[in-house]
Every structure is written in structure tokens, then in C-alpha cells.
Design a protein around this motif. Structure first.
Motif, PDB file in Angstrom:
ATOM      1  N   TYR A  36       0.843  -1.210   0.000  1.00 29.05           N
ATOM      2  CA  TYR A  36       0.000   0.000   0.000  1.00 29.05           C
ATOM      3  C   TYR A  36       0.877   1.258   0.000  1.00 29.05           C
ATOM      4  CZ  TYR A  36      -3.129   3.647   1.766  1.00 29.05           C
ATOM      5  OH  TYR A  36      -3.823   4.818   1.930  1.00 29.05           O
ATOM      6  N   GLN A  37       1.861   1.279   0.882  1.00 32.31           N
ATOM      7  CA  GLN A  37       2.752   2.455   0.986  1.00 32.31           C
ATOM      8  C   GLN A  37       3.531   2.679  -0.315  1.00 32.31           C
ATOM      9  OE1 GLN A  37       2.411   4.488   3.233  1.00 32.31           O
ATOM     10  NE2 GLN A  37       1.598   3.389   5.003  1.00 32.31           N
ATOM     11  N   ARG A  38       3.808   1.584  -1.015  1.00 32.31           N
ATOM     12  CA  ARG A  38       4.559   1.690  -2.270  1.00 32.31           C
ATOM     13  C   ARG A  38       3.655   2.179  -3.409  1.00 32.31           C
ATOM     14  NH1 ARG A  38       6.976  -3.314  -1.939  1.00 32.31           N
ATOM     15  NH2 ARG A  38       5.598  -4.315  -3.446  1.00 32.31           N
ATOM     16  N   LEU A  39       2.399   1.707  -3.404  1.00 33.39           N
ATOM     17  CA  LEU A  39       1.478   2.059  -4.499  1.00 33.39           C
ATOM     18  C   LEU A  39       0.969   3.502  -4.404  1.00 33.39           C
ATOM     19  CD1 LEU A  39      -0.906  -1.028  -4.923  1.00 33.39           C
ATOM     20  CD2 LEU A  39       1.150  -0.487  -6.232  1.00 33.39           C
ATOM     21  N   PRO A 356     -13.190   5.443   2.887  1.00 33.69           N
ATOM     22  CA  PRO A 356     -12.312   4.620   2.044  1.00 33.69           C
ATOM     23  C   PRO A 356     -12.275   3.146   2.461  1.00 33.69           C
ATOM     24  CG  PRO A 356     -11.220   6.675   2.607  1.00 33.69           C
ATOM     25  CD  PRO A 356     -12.514   6.655   3.368  1.00 33.69           C
ATOM     26  N   SER A 357     -12.401   2.876   3.763  1.00 32.46           N
ATOM     27  CA  SER A 357     -12.346   1.481   4.238  1.00 32.46           C
ATOM     28  C   SER A 357     -13.453   0.644   3.616  1.00 32.46           C
ATOM     29  CB  SER A 357     -12.467   1.441   5.764  1.00 32.46           C
ATOM     30  OG  SER A 357     -13.715   1.997   6.152  1.00 32.46           O
ATOM     31  N   GLU A 358     -14.605   1.274   3.338  1.00 28.69           N
ATOM     32  CA  GLU A 358     -15.733   0.552   2.742  1.00 28.69           C
ATOM     33  C   GLU A 358     -15.728   0.695   1.215  1.00 28.69           C
ATOM     34  OE1 GLU A 358     -17.736  -1.471   4.312  1.00 28.69           O
ATOM     35  OE2 GLU A 358     -18.859  -1.918   2.484  1.00 28.69           O
ATOM     36  N   PHE A 359     -15.386   1.870   0.726  1.00 23.91           N
ATOM     37  CA  PHE A 359     -15.336   2.086  -0.728  1.00 23.91           C
ATOM     38  C   PHE A 359     -14.319   1.136  -1.367  1.00 23.91           C
ATOM     39  CE2 PHE A 359     -13.639   4.783  -4.346  1.00 23.91           C
ATOM     40  CZ  PHE A 359     -14.695   4.498  -5.201  1.00 23.91           C
ATOM     41  N   LYS A 360     -13.270   0.816  -0.611  1.00 28.19           N
ATOM     42  CA  LYS A 360     -12.249  -0.136  -1.056  1.00 28.19           C
ATOM     43  C   LYS A 360     -12.897  -1.455  -1.502  1.00 28.19           C
ATOM     44  CE  LYS A 360     -10.395  -2.659   2.100  1.00 28.19           C
ATOM     45  NZ  LYS A 360      -9.692  -3.058   3.341  1.00 28.19           N
ATOM     46  N   THR A 362     -15.959  -1.932  -2.714  1.00 30.55           N
ATOM     47  CA  THR A 362     -16.627  -1.714  -4.000  1.00 30.55           C
ATOM     48  C   THR A 362     -15.596  -1.746  -5.130  1.00 30.55           C
ATOM     49  OG1 THR A 362     -18.358  -0.358  -3.005  1.00 30.55           O
ATOM     50  CG2 THR A 362     -17.967  -0.033  -5.358  1.00 30.55           C
ATOM     51  N   LEU A 363     -14.538  -0.962  -4.947  1.00 34.95           N
ATOM     52  CA  LEU A 363     -13.521  -0.878  -5.996  1.00 34.95           C
ATOM     53  C   LEU A 363     -12.874  -2.227  -6.257  1.00 34.95           C
ATOM     54  CD1 LEU A 363     -11.291   2.305  -5.677  1.00 34.95           C
ATOM     55  CD2 LEU A 363     -12.760   1.600  -7.577  1.00 34.95           C
ATOM     56  N   ARG A 401      -8.081   7.722  -4.196  1.00 41.35           N
ATOM     57  CA  ARG A 401      -6.682   7.270  -4.299  1.00 41.35           C
ATOM     58  C   ARG A 401      -6.341   6.291  -3.184  1.00 41.35           C
ATOM     59  NH1 ARG A 401      -4.316  13.026  -5.257  1.00 41.35           N
ATOM     60  NH2 ARG A 401      -4.193  13.151  -7.522  1.00 41.35           N
ATOM     61  N   THR A 402      -6.750   6.607  -1.960  1.00 37.34           N
ATOM     62  CA  THR A 402      -6.383   5.720  -0.844  1.00 37.34           C
ATOM     63  C   THR A 402      -7.128   4.388  -0.949  1.00 37.34           C
ATOM     64  OG1 THR A 402      -7.992   6.912   0.523  1.00 37.34           O
ATOM     65  CG2 THR A 402      -5.681   7.517   0.801  1.00 37.34           C
ATOM     66  N   ALA A 403      -8.420   4.451  -1.307  1.00 38.39           N
ATOM     67  CA  ALA A 403      -9.184   3.201  -1.441  1.00 38.39           C
ATOM     68  C   ALA A 403      -8.624   2.352  -2.580  1.00 38.39           C
ATOM     69  CB  ALA A 403     -10.665   3.510  -1.685  1.00 38.39           C
ATOM     70  N   LEU A 404      -8.225   3.020  -3.666  1.00 43.12           N
ATOM     71  CA  LEU A 404      -7.672   2.298  -4.817  1.00 43.12           C
ATOM     72  C   LEU A 404      -6.350   1.621  -4.437  1.00 43.12           C
ATOM     73  CD1 LEU A 404      -7.739   1.694  -7.915  1.00 43.12           C
ATOM     74  CD2 LEU A 404      -6.527   3.863  -8.250  1.00 43.12           C
ATOM     75  N   ALA A 405      -5.481   2.360  -3.755  1.00 40.22           N
ATOM     76  CA  ALA A 405      -4.196   1.776  -3.342  1.00 40.22           C
ATOM     77  C   ALA A 405      -4.433   0.587  -2.411  1.00 40.22           C
ATOM     78  CB  ALA A 405      -3.334   2.828  -2.654  1.00 40.22           C
TER      79      ALA A 405
END
Ligand SMILES: [Zn+2]
Length: 443
Positions: A36-39, A356-360, A362-363, A401-405
């Protein structure tokens, strides 16, 4: 039937590194945080195309063809959300830790100064700060303070479905009291734009007027047409004959109220006429497909699945459909509509309603199903004088961006995709998938 090209062979052809052989795991490993930190910094470098937003100042009546009646806002969307303070700090250097009326004055003042100083680069500067290369302005009309190099117009097409006396439609509830007069106003503006004094008495002439308006909007820079029809009626459309629509039009265009069924029949015909024109004119069709604001928005009547008969109708196979807001809360089902070649899902609004914790989730599901059919949007909107489109741009971009990563980090850690594939998916979602729909008109 077996696919002719084996999926693994396909990866080799595409030049992407193969994953280590083995079955995908059901849980991410201890490396997930590191991935995650890298992406995330790589994802932040991707210049975004924002596929759905309503940029503008809160006192600009052309921002939306519709206004928001007072409704119940979800927890994250309320003024009390401290993330909005973070947004104001990031964008404007807001010095306080809350948005109390006393402190909020600073923000209003600051924006007014910048607006004066920057003129038509004010909103371009917001895009620059968030690394958004270009964005949709889904607005009633374009504003001269939005730089056309950075903002592309998506106009509203609903009003052609409301040409009659709308007394009954208006009086259905308090939301419609607000919405329907705005549709009437929009139709009136199209009439004026086309140099008419009133709606033509003849149906064939009415259809010509509709088509001419779409053509002229395209000439004015419009790249797509948008429907927010779910706010006004069911999104289940029947398939009436032209003669029926013609008969209703000619009986009611100069007065009188059609019955509920008659009005519905006329609208069903017009909706199909408009999307067919979208195919002819290469204007993708954007449709609001999620939960909506207000007290009377019907979730069941606007369920994205209602549109399946339209989306899978071979007569519209040359129409590009973008399902705005991705059908939320039916986002799990919605992704299967994108199995149709010409159907895309846009994630705007969902990333603001959900954390983001939940949108993650969906994505991740979407990326695991049809990654090349999903697009990013903010649904930025000027909520009020204090919380503007600016802060909602910020929240939409940061959340996505955070959810995507996070979603991609899990997929990599669980052995579903390689890091190179994950980054290709990120580029697709944030930029490439949407840009590919507009034949060089956007970048
Ligand atoms: Zn919107």
C-alpha cells in the motif's frame, strides 16, 4: 465454450510479467501495508480525468439543472465531518480546526479573495493542486469562469420529457415542487437557444427541435448528455410506438394534463429517442444510477437493474452508456451490467458517501470483475458558501486514491494480480478508461 486464447497466454501477449504460479489466497499477507505504501505515491502521480462533477460557485444557478431540497445527509456528508476541515487546510491553508460559523468566515473571505485574484483560473488551480488533468462539468450551462481547456461540458437531457402541464407531477411531493419547475426552466432555455417562441404544435417538429438542440450543444463543446431522470420517476422504460407518443404530444402540447399513463408513455418514447440520438451523434449517455438526495427519492424505482432492458437492447449497441455513481447501493449487481461492451460504471459520489475502508470493497470487486469498464469521478458540488466544490473535489480525490491503493495492495498480496497489472488498472480507472470514450475530445 472454452476461450480461444488462454488467459495466461493473454498476459504474455500483453507483455505483463506473469504472477508466480499458484492459487490466489483468501487473505492478504503481512506485506499488504508495505505494498500500500509503495502504491499510493505512484497512484498520486497519475494525472486524473474526472468523469463526473459540478464545478462552480455556490451562488451560480447554472451548476445543476436541479437544486437540492433539504434532505437527510449521510454521516460523512454532514458539515460536522472533520475531513472537510482537512480539505480546507490542504487547499487554502485554513488555520482553524473546526468550521464554526465564526471560523468559517475566514474560509469564505479567502475564497472570495482568490476568486477575484485568479478569475477563470480559480478552478483550474484547484485541479492542479489535486493533479486532475481535465474534468467534466456537468452543468445546466457552462460558465465563463471555467477554462474550457480544463473543463468539458456534459449537458442535461431530461427536460425534453416534461413538455406538458406538470401540475400533477409537481404536486407529488415537496422534492418535485423544487425539481419540476427547474426542468421546465431548462426546456424553456433550449427553446430560446433554438430561436423558437414556443414548443412546436407538431410532433415531428418537436423531435427535430430536440435533435437540433443536441447537435448545437455538441457544437458548443458538449461531450455527453446526462439524465437525472431517477429523481423524477421510475427508471423502468417501456417501448411505446411512435404513433402513441405523437398522439399524446399533439393533444397536450398546448394545454391540458395528460393522464399518468399517457405522460409515462410519452416519456418512455422520448427517453429512447434521446439515447438513439446519443448513438447517432456520438454523444455518450450518462445516467444517474444511485441513491439520490431529498426525502422522497425512491430507491426501488431507481434501482440500476431497471435499466437492464435498455442497456442490453441491441438497437442501442452503438450508444455508450456511463452509469453515473455506479448504481450504489446496488454496486455489487451493477458491475455485471458492465459486461455489455458499451456499458461503463462511474464511481463518483460513492467514494464520498462511503469512507475509504468501505469504498475499497466496491472498488476491489469492480477491479476483480471488469477493470477496464470503470471510471473515476468526484461528483464535486458547491454545497454551500463554506463547503464548496473545492472541498468535495479534495475529498473525492483523496478517498479514491487511498481506497484504490488499498484495494490493489490486497489484490497483489493475495496473488490475484502483479504490481504492473495493478498499476495498469489504476491508470485505467483514474484516466484511460474514461478518456477512451470521447474519441480525442478529452485527454
Ligand atoms: Zn452529480
Amino acid at each position: 465454450m472454452r476461450p480461444r486464447v488462454q488467459p495466461l497466454l493473454f498476459l504474455v501477449i500483453c507483455g505483463l510479467p506473469l504472477l508466480a504460479a499458484g492459487q490466489a489466497r483468501p487473505l492478504p499477507g503481512p506485506d499488504v501495508q508495505q505494498i500500500y505504501q509503495r502504491l499510493l505515491p505512484q497512484i498520486e502521480q497519475i494525472a486524473i480525468f474526472d468523469h463526473h462533477a459540478h464545478p462552480g460557485f455556490s451562488d451560480d444557478p447554472d451548476v445543476d439543472a436541479m437544486a437540492a431540497p433539504p434532505g437527510s445527509a449521510a454521516f460523512r456528508e454532514r458539515d460536522t465531518n472533520p475531513e472537510l476541515v482537512a480539505g480546507a487546510k490542504a487547499l487554502f491553508g485554513y488555520p482553524y480546526d473546526d468550521l464554526s460559523p465564526e471560523h468559517a468566515k475566514w474560509l469564505v473571505q479567502k475564497k472570495a479573495e482568490l476568486k477575484k485574484e485568479k478569475g477563470n483560473t480559480y478552478f483550474s488551480d484547484i485541479l492542479d493542486k489535486l493533479n486532475i488533468e481535465q474534468g467534466v462539468a456537468n452543468r445546466a450551462m457552462m460558465a465563463d469562469y471555467l477554462d474550457p481547456k480544463r473543463f468539458v461540458w456534459v449537458f442535461f437531457a431530461d427536460s425534453f420529457m416534461w413538455p406538458f402541464d406538470n401540475q400533477r407531477e409537481r404536486s407529488r411531493n415537496a422534492d418535485e415542487q423544487v425539481y419540476i419547475p427547474l426542468q421546465e426552466k431548462m426546456l424553456h432555455r433550449w427553446v430560446q437557444q433554438e430561436g423558437l417562441s414556443k414548443l412546436p404544435p407538431d410532433f415531428a417538429e418537436y423531435l427535430k427541435f430536440v435533435s437540433r438542440t443536441l447537435e448545437d450543444n455538441r457544437k458548443k463543446g458538449g461531450i455527453a448528455m446526462k439524465f437525472e431522470v431517477a429523481y423524477f420517476r421510475s427508471t423502468k422504460f417501456s417501448d411505446p410506438a411512435r404513433e402513441d407518443a405523437e398522439d399524446i404530444y399533439q393533444r397536450f402540447v398546448s394545454g391540458g394534463i395528460p393522464s399518468k399513463d399517457e405522460y409515462r408513455t410519452f416519456q418512455d418514447f422520448m427517453f429512447r429517442y434521446l439515447i438513439r440520438e446519443g448513438g447517432r451523434l456520438h454523444l455518450p449517455v450518462h445516467i444517474h444510477s444511485a441513491v439520490g438526495i431529498g426525502d422522497y427519492f425512491s430507491l426501488s424505482e431507481s434501482n440500476i437493474m431497471n435499466l437492464e432492458n435498455i442497456l442490453r437492447d441491441p438497437r442501442y449497441s452503438n450508444v455508450t452508456f456511463v452509469m453515473i455513481h455506479g448504481g450504489y447501493p446496488y454496486d455489487r449487481q451493477a458491475i455485471w451490467l458492465a459486461s455489455a461492451r458499451n456499458v461503463y460504471l462511474d464511481s463518483s459520489e460513492t467514494e464520498i458517501l462511503l469512507y475509504p475502508s468501505e469504498f475499497k470493497h466496491t472498488l476491489k470487486l469492480w477491479l476483480e470483475t471488469f477493470p477496464e469498464k470503470i471510471t473515476f469521478g468526484t461528483d464535486a458540488f458547491p454545497y454551500n458558501e463554506v463547503l464548496g466544490a473545492e472541498e468535495s473535489y479534495w475529498l473525492g480525490v483523496q478517498s479514491s486514491r487511498t481506497a484504490l491503493a488499498a484495494a490493489l495492495a490486497e489484490m497483489i498480496s493475495m496473488g490475484e494480480v502483479s504490481e504492473a497489472q495493478a498499476m495498469q488498472m489504476a491508470h485505467g480507472y483514474l484516466h484511460d478508461n474514461a478518456v477512451g470514450l470521447y474519441a480525442g475530445k478529452v485527454h
